[in-house]
Design an enzyme around this catalytic site. Structure first.
Site, PDB file in Angstrom:
ATOM      1  N   GLY A   1       0.813  -1.215   0.000  1.00 35.34           N
ATOM      2  CA  GLY A   1       0.000   0.000   0.000  1.00 35.34           C
ATOM      3  C   GLY A   1       0.848   1.267   0.000  1.00 35.34           C
TER       4      GLY A   1
ATOM      5  CD  GLU B   1      -1.523  -1.075  -3.696  1.00 32.23           C
ATOM      6  OE1 GLU B   1      -1.565  -1.239  -2.458  1.00 32.23           O
ATOM      7  OE2 GLU B   1      -2.259  -1.690  -4.468  1.00 32.23           O
TER       8      GLU B   1
HETATM    9  N1  CO8 Z   1       2.077  -3.722   8.766  1.00 31.42           N
HETATM   10  C1  CO8 Z   1       2.209  -3.727  10.111  1.00 31.42           C
HETATM   11  N2  CO8 Z   1       3.392  -3.548  10.743  1.00 31.42           N
HETATM   12  C2  CO8 Z   1       4.478  -3.379   9.987  1.00 31.42           C
HETATM   13  C3  CO8 Z   1       4.429  -3.381   8.575  1.00 31.42           C
HETATM   14  C4  CO8 Z   1       3.150  -3.555   7.963  1.00 31.42           C
HETATM   15  N3  CO8 Z   1       2.973  -3.528   6.642  1.00 31.42           N
HETATM   16  N4  CO8 Z   1       5.670  -3.216   8.094  1.00 31.42           N
HETATM   17  C5  CO8 Z   1       6.480  -3.101   9.168  1.00 31.42           C
HETATM   18  N5  CO8 Z   1       5.766  -3.200  10.308  1.00 31.42           N
HETATM   19  C6  CO8 Z   1       6.268  -3.136  11.692  1.00 31.42           C
HETATM   20  C7  CO8 Z   1       6.961  -4.433  12.090  1.00 31.42           C
HETATM   21  O1  CO8 Z   1       6.013  -5.387  12.506  1.00 31.42           O
HETATM   22  C8  CO8 Z   1       7.836  -3.946  13.219  1.00 31.42           C
HETATM   23  O2  CO8 Z   1       7.048  -3.802  14.379  1.00 31.42           O
HETATM   24  P1  CO8 Z   1       7.621  -4.302  15.823  1.00 31.42           P
HETATM   25  O3  CO8 Z   1       8.832  -3.436  16.067  1.00 31.42           O
HETATM   26  O4  CO8 Z   1       6.479  -4.007  16.745  1.00 31.42           O
HETATM   27  O5  CO8 Z   1       7.969  -5.738  15.662  1.00 31.42           O
HETATM   28  C9  CO8 Z   1       8.241  -2.544  12.781  1.00 31.42           C
HETATM   29  O6  CO8 Z   1       7.273  -2.158  11.803  1.00 31.42           O
HETATM   30  C10 CO8 Z   1       9.603  -2.513  12.111  1.00 31.42           C
HETATM   31  O7  CO8 Z   1       9.638  -3.488  11.078  1.00 31.42           O
HETATM   32  P2  CO8 Z   1      10.749  -4.665  10.969  1.00 31.42           P
HETATM   33  O8  CO8 Z   1      11.259  -5.015  12.327  1.00 31.42           O
HETATM   34  O9  CO8 Z   1      10.154  -5.763  10.148  1.00 31.42           O
HETATM   35  O10 CO8 Z   1      11.893  -3.888  10.167  1.00 31.42           O
HETATM   36  P3  CO8 Z   1      12.966  -4.506   9.188  1.00 31.42           P
HETATM   37  O11 CO8 Z   1      13.926  -3.415   8.882  1.00 31.42           O
HETATM   38  O12 CO8 Z   1      13.504  -5.795   9.704  1.00 31.42           O
HETATM   39  O13 CO8 Z   1      12.142  -4.880   7.837  1.00 31.42           O
HETATM   40  C11 CO8 Z   1      10.565  -4.472   6.065  1.00 31.42           C
HETATM   41  C12 CO8 Z   1      11.553  -3.871   7.074  1.00 31.42           C
HETATM   42  C13 CO8 Z   1      11.314  -5.312   5.016  1.00 31.42           C
HETATM   43  C14 CO8 Z   1       9.857  -3.316   5.382  1.00 31.42           C
HETATM   44  C15 CO8 Z   1       9.543  -5.386   6.818  1.00 31.42           C
HETATM   45  O14 CO8 Z   1       8.997  -4.659   7.915  1.00 31.42           O
HETATM   46  C16 CO8 Z   1       8.396  -5.850   5.981  1.00 31.42           C
HETATM   47  O15 CO8 Z   1       8.565  -6.753   5.165  1.00 31.42           O
HETATM   48  N6  CO8 Z   1       7.193  -5.276   6.152  1.00 31.42           N
HETATM   49  C17 CO8 Z   1       5.970  -5.695   5.477  1.00 31.42           C
HETATM   50  C18 CO8 Z   1       5.954  -5.234   4.030  1.00 31.42           C
HETATM   51  C19 CO8 Z   1       4.709  -5.744   3.345  1.00 31.42           C
HETATM   52  O16 CO8 Z   1       4.470  -6.923   3.206  1.00 31.42           O
HETATM   53  N7  CO8 Z   1       3.842  -4.792   2.889  1.00 31.42           N
HETATM   54  C20 CO8 Z   1       2.622  -5.124   2.199  1.00 31.42           C
HETATM   55  C21 CO8 Z   1       1.471  -5.134   3.161  1.00 31.42           C
HETATM   56  S1  CO8 Z   1      -0.056  -5.659   2.399  1.00 31.42           S
HETATM   57  C22 CO8 Z   1      -0.583  -4.300   1.577  1.00 31.42           C
HETATM   58  O17 CO8 Z   1       0.000  -3.252   1.628  1.00 31.42           O
HETATM   59  C23 CO8 Z   1      -1.855  -4.451   0.794  1.00 31.42           C
HETATM   60  C24 CO8 Z   1      -2.382  -3.091   0.402  1.00 31.42           C
HETATM   61  C25 CO8 Z   1      -3.759  -3.189  -0.148  1.00 31.42           C
HETATM   62  C26 CO8 Z   1      -4.810  -3.174   0.897  1.00 31.42           C
HETATM   63  C27 CO8 Z   1      -6.105  -2.825   0.316  1.00 31.42           C
HETATM   64  C28 CO8 Z   1      -7.254  -3.349   1.118  1.00 31.42           C
HETATM   65  C29 CO8 Z   1      -8.536  -3.195   0.377  1.00 31.42           C
END
Ligand code: CO8
Length: 256
Positions: A107, A110
């Site tokens: 997102g 997007e």
């Molecule tokens: N949602 C919730 N929490 C998140 C997200 C996310 N998308 N991304 C990161 N966070 C949180 C982590 O859980 C973490 O929280 P905590 O410290 O409490 O554990 C904090 O942010 C820091 O993240 P990381 O520890 O994972 O940091 P890294 O440097 O190790 O990694 C990354 C960074 C690679 C960006 C990793 O966080 C990651 O892969 N994030 C998810 C990315 C992803 O998959 N995004 C797509 C999500 S789905 C989507 O966007 C669909 C959109 C359409 C929806 C429409 C509905 C109709």
């Protein structure tokens, strides 16, 4: 408003900063609602000529909030029309520039593509990793990315879920400019001030005409553009812009 989007003004430019840095600006329903409401209000404010949307150093936005979505049912998604209000963000008539540092994923990517163009830092990373979560993009990723970078590259991104670096994003046409990370915001604000300095109604028409290219046939688009061009003659903006050129002075728009 709960502070999930910080708004500051510099002249006719409004800067919107996503403010969930610890969650890498993951887009939950509250942030989405606040961002869309903010953009609606700024779009109606005639003293705003351009908006800049940015995140933090680490992330523009790492996607929709996975924790918030994880347990939802199809019925609940549909009932809430989850993220349906984003159409108002995309359709705002005031230009929006995305200033991107760090991750722009799912997102977040997007959201960037719903802006009119993006200026990214050299370390920015882009991706549509929804496939890895067992879903597909939901706020325009399959459509807008395909328009921007073509089917082959969009397929690669959506089917593998891989990340794209800034240099590749620039050559693919996903972003308009790439600059050193610490210059992203200044570059975006400079571009926004330039846009906001032009005549507001003309800026809106220019944006609308470019957007029309994504929907209309070439013949319809060309006719639409030519009619807009004709209709601008005799307006205050056209009189001032052309007189200033002929008088060898800078134009003065938006002063009324
Ligand atoms: N949602 C919730 N929490 C998140 C997200 C996310 N998308 N991304 C990161 N966070 C949180 C982590 O859980 C973490 O929280 P905590 O410290 O409490 O554990 C904090 O942010 C820091 O993240 P990381 O520890 O994972 O940091 P890294 O440097 O190790 O990694 C990354 C960074 C690679 C960006 C990793 O966080 C990651 O892969 N994030 C998810 C990315 C992803 O998959 N995004 C797509 C999500 S789905 C989507 O966007 C669909 C959109 C359409 C929806 C429409 C509905 C109709």
């Amino acid at each position: 408003m709960s502070g999930l989007v910080e708004v500051t003004r510099e002249g006719r430019v409004a800067l919107l900063r996503l403010n969930r840095p610890k969650q890498l600006n993951a887009l939950n329903a509250a942030l989405a609602a606040e961002l869309v409401a903010t953009v609606r209000a700024l779009d109606a404010d005639t003293s705003v000529g351009c908006m800049v949307v940015t995140g933090s150093d680490r992330a523009f936005a790492a996607g929709a909030d996975i924790a918030e979505m994880a347990d939802m049912s199809a019925e609940a998604m549909s009932e809430a029309d989850y993220f349906g209000e984003w159409m108002d963000f995309a359709n705002a008539r005031t230009p929006k520039i995305a200033a991107v540092q760090g991750y722009a994923l799912g997102g977040g990517c997007e959201l960037m593509m719903m802006c009119d163009f993006a200026i990214a830092g050299q370390g920015a990373k882009f991706g549509q990793p929804e496939i890895k979560l067992g879903v597909v993009a939901g706020i325009g990723g399959t459509q807008r990315m395909t328009k921007l970078i073509g089917r082959a590259r969009a397929m690669d991104m959506h089917l593998t879920g891989r990340m794209m670096e800034a240099a590749e994003a620039l050559s693919a046409g996903l972003v308009a400019r790439v600059v050193p990370d610490d210059e992203v915001l200044a570059e975006a604000m400079k571009a926004a001030a330039e846009i906001a300095g032009y005549a507001r109604p003309v800026v809106r028409l220019a944006r609308e005409a470019v957007m029309r290219a994504e929907e209309a046939s070439l013949a319809e688009g060309l006719l639409y553009e030519r009619r807009l061009f004709h209709q601008l003659f005799g307006t205050a903006a056209q009189r001032e812009g052309m007189a200033a050129f002929l008088e060898k002075r800078p134009p003065r728009f938006n002063e009324a």
